[in-house]
Scaffold this motif. Structure first.
Motif, PDB file in Angstrom:
ATOM      1  N   LEU A 193      36.250  16.607  38.952  1.00 40.05           N
ATOM      2  CA  LEU A 193      37.665  16.325  39.235  1.00 40.05           C
ATOM      3  C   LEU A 193      38.517  16.484  37.979  1.00 40.05           C
ATOM      4  N   THR A 194      37.998  16.040  36.856  1.00 36.53           N
ATOM      5  CA  THR A 194      38.726  16.189  35.594  1.00 36.53           C
ATOM      6  C   THR A 194      38.843  17.662  35.218  1.00 36.53           C
ATOM      7  N   SER A 224      39.855  11.616  38.088  1.00 35.00           N
ATOM      8  CA  SER A 224      39.219  10.723  39.047  1.00 35.00           C
ATOM      9  C   SER A 224      39.943   9.374  39.121  1.00 35.00           C
ATOM     10  N   ASN A 225      40.408   9.026  40.318  1.00 32.45           N
ATOM     11  CA  ASN A 225      41.041   7.718  40.483  1.00 32.45           C
ATOM     12  C   ASN A 225      40.076   6.584  40.173  1.00 32.45           C
ATOM     13  N   ARG A 226      38.798   6.778  40.502  1.00 29.85           N
ATOM     14  CA  ARG A 226      37.803   5.740  40.228  1.00 29.85           C
ATOM     15  C   ARG A 226      37.707   5.473  38.718  1.00 29.85           C
ATOM     16  N   SER A 285      41.708  11.347  33.047  1.00 34.39           N
ATOM     17  CA  SER A 285      40.690  11.759  34.020  1.00 34.39           C
ATOM     18  C   SER A 285      41.357  12.265  35.287  1.00 34.39           C
ATOM     19  N   ARG A 335      30.695  14.137  39.806  1.00 36.52           N
ATOM     20  CA  ARG A 335      31.907  14.298  40.640  1.00 36.52           C
ATOM     21  C   ARG A 335      33.173  14.016  39.835  1.00 36.52           C
ATOM     22  N   SER A 336      33.184  12.939  39.068  1.00 36.87           N
ATOM     23  CA  SER A 336      34.384  12.618  38.283  1.00 36.87           C
ATOM     24  C   SER A 336      34.638  13.687  37.219  1.00 36.87           C
ATOM     25  N   GLU A 393      31.237   7.526  34.301  1.00 41.45           N
ATOM     26  CA  GLU A 393      31.344   8.948  34.621  1.00 41.45           C
ATOM     27  C   GLU A 393      30.141   9.409  35.436  1.00 41.45           C
TER      28      GLU A 393
END
Length: 164
Positions: A74-75, A26-28, A24, A70-71, A67
């Motif tokens: 980012l991916t 996304s760090n989250r 991903s 936004r994530s 997911e």
């Protein structure tokens, strides 16, 4: 785990390529997956690998229960900007007996009629994103899938036509 020292030892042992599970942008989401690294660390590892001229293939997965749009964005951006030879893409698929399956069960994303044989890592039927409706998820996933196709086609073309 990727370091200059480790890569040097691997090349001396005959290594010509590496596959990394970036998963991903996304760090989250990376934290939710318990990857143990952030996106900047993953990108630093990719740069080290490329600097040594090694083949680089990266795995990405969309559709985790955490997911959101936004994530996914980012991916998508990470896939488009990443310097690698191949992207291996999949859609999140929970398997019975795993913590991910139990998590999806608790969220109500999987019910008693869930048939694992009907789901695989590329199945458009996979719908485990409560933050994104199924139709919208398919639209966004299609954008990621197209970016993967473009990236991989470009890499194949470069491999087929070596520079003079």
């Amino acid at each position: 785990l990727v370091s200059a020292r480790a890569l040097d030892a691997m090349q001396q042992a005959g290594c010509v390529g590496i596959q990394l599970g970036v998963e991903s942008g996304s760090n989250r989401l990376l934290k939710a997956m318990r990857k143990g690294f952030g996106i900047e660390e993953a990108l630093d590892a990719c740069r080290l690998i490329r600097q040594r001229g090694l083949r680089l293939e990266c795995f990405f997965m969309v559709g985790m229960p955490q997911e959101d749009e936004r994530s996914l964005a980012l991916t998508l951006r990470t896939i488009e900007e990443l310097d690698c030879d191949k992207i291996i893409y999949s859609i999140f698929t929970p398997y019975p007996g795993t913590a991910a399956f139990d998590y999806c069960w608790r969220l109500g994303l999987i019910g008693p009629g869930y048939a694992p044989s009907l789901h695989n890592h590329q199945s458009p039927a996979n719908d485990f994103c409560p933050r994104i409706g199924q139709k919208r998820f398919r639209q966004l996933a299609a954008q990621v899938e197209r970016a993967v196709e473009i990236k991989n086609a470009g890499a194949r073309a470069r491999a087929a036509w070596p520079e003079p």
